[in-house]
Scaffold this active site. Structure first.
Site, short mmCIF file in Angstrom:
data_model
loop_
_atom_site.label_atom_id
_atom_site.label_comp_id
_atom_site.label_asym_id
_atom_site.label_seq_id
_atom_site.Cartn_x
_atom_site.Cartn_y
_atom_site.Cartn_z
N CYS A 279 -5.59 84.46 16.75
CA CYS A 279 -7.02 84.13 15.87
C CYS A 279 -7.60 85.22 14.96
O CYS A 279 -7.45 86.52 15.59
CB CYS A 279 -8.21 83.49 16.75
SG CYS A 279 -7.71 81.93 17.38
N CYS B 233 -4.66 84.48 27.30
CA CYS B 233 -5.29 83.37 26.44
C CYS B 233 -5.12 82.12 27.53
O CYS B 233 -5.87 81.15 27.44
CB CYS B 233 -5.15 83.01 25.35
SG CYS B 233 -3.13 82.54 25.11
FE1 SF4 Z 1 -9.10 82.32 19.33
FE2 SF4 Z 1 -9.36 83.05 21.65
FE3 SF4 Z 1 -10.69 84.41 19.96
FE4 SF4 Z 1 -11.51 82.04 20.39
S1 SF4 Z 1 -11.37 83.99 21.88
S2 SF4 Z 1 -11.13 82.80 18.44
S3 SF4 Z 1 -9.48 80.87 20.77
S4 SF4 Z 1 -8.21 84.12 20.19
#
Ligand code: SF4
Length: 245
Positions: free
Chosen positions: A201, A229
């Protein structure tokens, strides 16, 4: 309960070329196997082989809602290049909406728990829902990517998701991946050329310095042992780094 003999599968896959290996996987699992693609370099190699050989292996990716523009551009370029249907999974709008209403859009920066909750709702739950209908999934994980992957087999039983997990690139090096990409002119994320070895992300990914660990650009504000994750859980329950976003 495990219903598939992964040891027998593993022995049948040893020594095969990537193309032959994926063909064998496609034959064994018919339409009940899919590639979980993050659109990372490894997944693009697998997509190229699947597309060139017209293998009946579905390809899906997860649009978390926070991906960088370059990843969306690559998704379109990949579809156009191969004429492929790439399924795009999204978070459940009610689940995500409830979390965002309570905690705010960027709550993931507040704590490891909040960050894992964000990954859980945006990535893990969509993946879990998709895998529930499959007998096997394919990933672009490689042994060389981290110390926790040194024993990564090509095939093993995924206890967390209750299906077979196939890692056809387990023995590939980073150079093998990039040599394939260049030789076959495979489309890849332009962020790789800007120092991003691992792309997830947008708010949780940044470039790394030459020689830095490939995971150093993911959730850099956390301690290294937390930088996961939850997409890839080892059979022991410990986490291994994902090629997925
Ligand atoms: Fe993406 Fe995880 Fe960041 Fe949320 S915490 S924006 S799902 S990488």
């Amino acid at each position: 309960m495990q219903t598939i003999d992964t040891a027998e599968l593993q022995s049948g896959l040893e020594g095969l070329t990537l193309e032959a290996l994926l063909e064998r996987i496609a034959r064994r699992f018919g339409g009940r196997v899919a590639l979980a693609s993050s659109l990372g370099a490894e997944d693009q190699v697998l997509t190229d082989v699947i597309a060139q050989a017209s293998l009946p292996i579905a390809i899906f990716t997860i649009d978390t809602g926070r991906l960088p523009a370059q990843t969306h551009e690559l998704l379109d370029a990949t579809r156009e290049r191969y004429g492929l249907v790439i399924e795009v999974l999204t978070p459940d709008s009610a689940e995500l909406g409830a979390v965002l209403a309570e905690r705010g859009s960027n709550f993931f920066r507040r704590s490891v728990e909040d960050r894992k909750l964000c990954c859980h709702v945006r990535k893990v739950l969509p993946l879990r829902r998709r895998l529930a209908g499959l007998e096997a999934w394919v990933t672009g994980l490689r042994r060389e990517q981290s110390i926790t992957r040194q024993d990564l087999p090509i095939v093993h039983w995924d206890e967390a998701h209750q299906l077979v997990k196939l890692n056809p690139l387990a023995g590939w090096s980073k150079d093998d991946v990039w040599q394939y990409i260049r030789q076959h002119r495979v489309p890849y994320n332009v962020l790789h050329d800007r120092g991003y070895p691992s792309i997830g992300c947008e708010p949780c990914t940044r470039a790394v310095e030459p020689g830095q660990d490939i995971r150093a650009g993911r959730w850099w504000w956390e301690q290294p042992e937390h930088r996961e994750c939850g997409l890839h859980l080892a059979a022991t329950g410990s986490q291994i780094h994902g090629s997925a976003p």
